[in-house]
Design an enzyme around this catalytic site. Structure first.
Site, PDB file in Angstrom:
ATOM      1  N   GLY A   1       3.099   2.990 -15.867  1.00 15.48           N
ATOM      2  CA  GLY A   1       1.963   3.467 -15.060  1.00 15.48           C
ATOM      3  C   GLY A   1       0.987   2.308 -14.923  1.00 15.48           C
ATOM      4  CE  LYS A   2       1.407   0.238  -8.762  1.00 11.94           C
ATOM      5  NZ  LYS A   2       2.427  -0.723  -9.136  1.00 11.94           N
TER       6      LYS A   2
ATOM      7  CG  ASN B   1       1.886  -6.537  -2.955  1.00 13.69           C
ATOM      8  OD1 ASN B   1       1.708  -6.095  -1.813  1.00 13.69           O
ATOM      9  ND2 ASN B   1       2.669  -5.940  -3.822  1.00 13.69           N
TER      10      ASN B   1
ATOM     11  N   GLY C   1       1.993 -17.814  -5.545  1.00 10.19           N
ATOM     12  CA  GLY C   1       0.682 -17.919  -6.188  1.00 10.19           C
ATOM     13  C   GLY C   1      -0.288 -16.840  -5.727  1.00 10.19           C
TER      14      GLY C   1
ATOM     15  CG  ASP D   1      11.772  -5.943 -15.482  1.00  6.77           C
ATOM     16  OD1 ASP D   1      11.153  -5.659 -14.438  1.00  6.77           O
ATOM     17  OD2 ASP D   1      12.044  -5.114 -16.364  1.00  6.77           O
TER      18      ASP D   1
ATOM     19  CG  ASP E   1       0.596  -3.040 -13.542  1.00  5.70           C
ATOM     20  OD1 ASP E   1       0.099  -2.918 -12.400  1.00  5.70           O
ATOM     21  OD2 ASP E   1       1.594  -2.395 -13.922  1.00  5.70           O
TER      22      ASP E   1
ATOM     23  CB  SER F   1       7.015  -7.283 -19.557  1.00  2.63           C
ATOM     24  OG  SER F   1       6.003  -6.698 -18.750  1.00  2.63           O
TER      25      SER F   1
HETATM   26  O1  RIB Z   1       3.214  -1.698 -11.830  1.00  2.39           O
HETATM   27  C1  RIB Z   1       4.318  -1.157 -12.509  1.00  2.39           C
HETATM   28  C2  RIB Z   1       4.138   0.320 -12.711  1.00  2.39           C
HETATM   29  O2  RIB Z   1       4.085   0.963 -11.451  1.00  2.39           O
HETATM   30  C3  RIB Z   1       5.270   0.982 -13.449  1.00  2.39           C
HETATM   31  O3  RIB Z   1       5.085   0.965 -14.844  1.00  2.39           O
HETATM   32  C4  RIB Z   1       5.340   2.367 -12.824  1.00  2.39           C
HETATM   33  O4  RIB Z   1       5.061   3.394 -13.707  1.00  2.39           O
HETATM   34  C5  RIB Z   1       4.373   2.334 -11.649  1.00  2.39           C
HETATM   35  O5  RIB Z   1       3.181   2.945 -11.932  1.00  2.39           O
END
Ligand code: RIB
Length: 308
Positions: free
Chosen positions: A39-40, A184, A225, A246, A252, A291
């Site tokens: 989740g972001k 983006n 960039g 990945d 985020d 990550s």
């Molecule tokens: O930015 C990645 C996230 O976007 C993932 O973890 C997914 O849950 C979505 O919210």
């Protein structure tokens, strides 16, 4: 050091690792399937905490097993998640395909993330916002909640940073009055309502956002960039070369690095450089939360870079 408040989505990510995505009507065999917290909003909050920032987070999970797991996971990090609420809706779930190249495709079921109301923002989130140097949000909660956050940050004179993902259904005018918006390339095209390709078109799209009453724009361009625009100032910051496995949560991680630096009063350019390192480390590792780099990872960033 400034405190940061994050209001946004919390999901269980169901990730399938594949060599490539299937075509329509085709079935392929996944190499692995994994279930990861994500989740972001939650990713950014944990990323900030791992970078050493005092962080308060608000989101909403369902009263189900995924909700329990996500709340347990949050306890592992020094994030103030004491106000996170629960709803009768199912916990948000993201179904993610990660290809061998590291690129991802995602379908998100919002579930409990959509249970956050403007009233929750006014009552539960107001003290968190008042207590913060900077507020960070993304677009995986309802439009009404987001409008209320923009309104409240204006009323309280707080800097609001909007990570414009996912941008579907939004336009630049919706964010009028926000301190910073960071899409983006694809999200920027959505916000300005036309497909943008190449630096000049992206720059003109970013300038279009400024005309909508947004003070600062940072466009995240992945391997190309990032680009900052405000008034007459334009800054280009190159990406760092790393081996991508990945890309989930790289944005985020970038936003967390950026907000850490901005909350500490750093200038924009070094803040973008730090953020780029955070995004780069995240793409070298699998998963979302798993990550995210710590402050120590960024301090020894050289070991993540491809040496030319
Ligand atoms: O930015 C990645 C996230 O976007 C993932 O973890 C997914 O849950 C979505 O919210």
């Amino acid at each position: 050091m400034g405190k940061v408040c994050v209001i946004g989505s919390i999901n269980m990510d169901v990730v399938m690792e594949v060599s490539r995505s299937p075509a329509a009507g085709e079935a392929i065999i996944a190499r692995a399937v994994k279930k990861n917290p994500g989740g972001k909003g939650e990713n950014a909050a944990i990323a900030l905490a791992k970078l050493g920032v005092e962080t308060a987070y608000y989101g909403c999970v369902g009263r189900d097993a995924y909700g329990d797991e996500l709340l347990e996971n949050l306890k592992k990090y020094p994030v103030d998640a004491s106000r996170v609420s629960r709803s009768d809706a199912s916990t948000g779930t993201a179904y993610i395909i990660v290809e061998e190249s590291g690129e991802n495709r995602m379908i998100v079921y919002a579930g409990a993330n959509e249970a956050i109301t403007p009233e929750d923002i006014r009552t539960i989130c107001r003290p968190m916002i008042e207590d913060s140097e900077l507020v960070l949000i993304q677009l995986e909660i309802t439009r009404e909640a987001i409008y209320e956050i923009i309104r409240l940050c204006r009323e309280l004179g707080k800097r609001l940073v909007i990570d414009a993902g996912p941008a579907h259904g939004w336009s630049a005018a919706d964010f009028s009055g926000a301190w910073m918006v960071s899409p983006n390339e694809t999200e920027l095209s959505t916000l300005v309502g036309r497909k943008l390709t190449g630096r000049e078109e992206i720059l003109s799209g970013a300038r279009g956002l400024l005309k909508s009453g947004i003070s600062h724009v940072i466009v995240k361009l992945g391997e190309m960039g990032s680009l900052y625009v405000s008034g007459d100032t334009v800054l280009d910051v190159p990406a760092y070369p790393v081996k991508a496995v990945d890309t989930v949560a790289a944005g985020d991680s970038y936003m967390a690095g950026l907000c850490k630096c901005l909350s500490e009063g750093m200038e924009i350019k070094p803040a973008m450089e730090y953020a780029s390192k955070c995004g780069a480390v995240a793409v070298t590792r699998t998963g979302a939360v798993s990550s995210l780099p710590s402050a120590e990872d960024i301090a020894r960033f050289d070991m993540f870079q491809i040496q030319e």
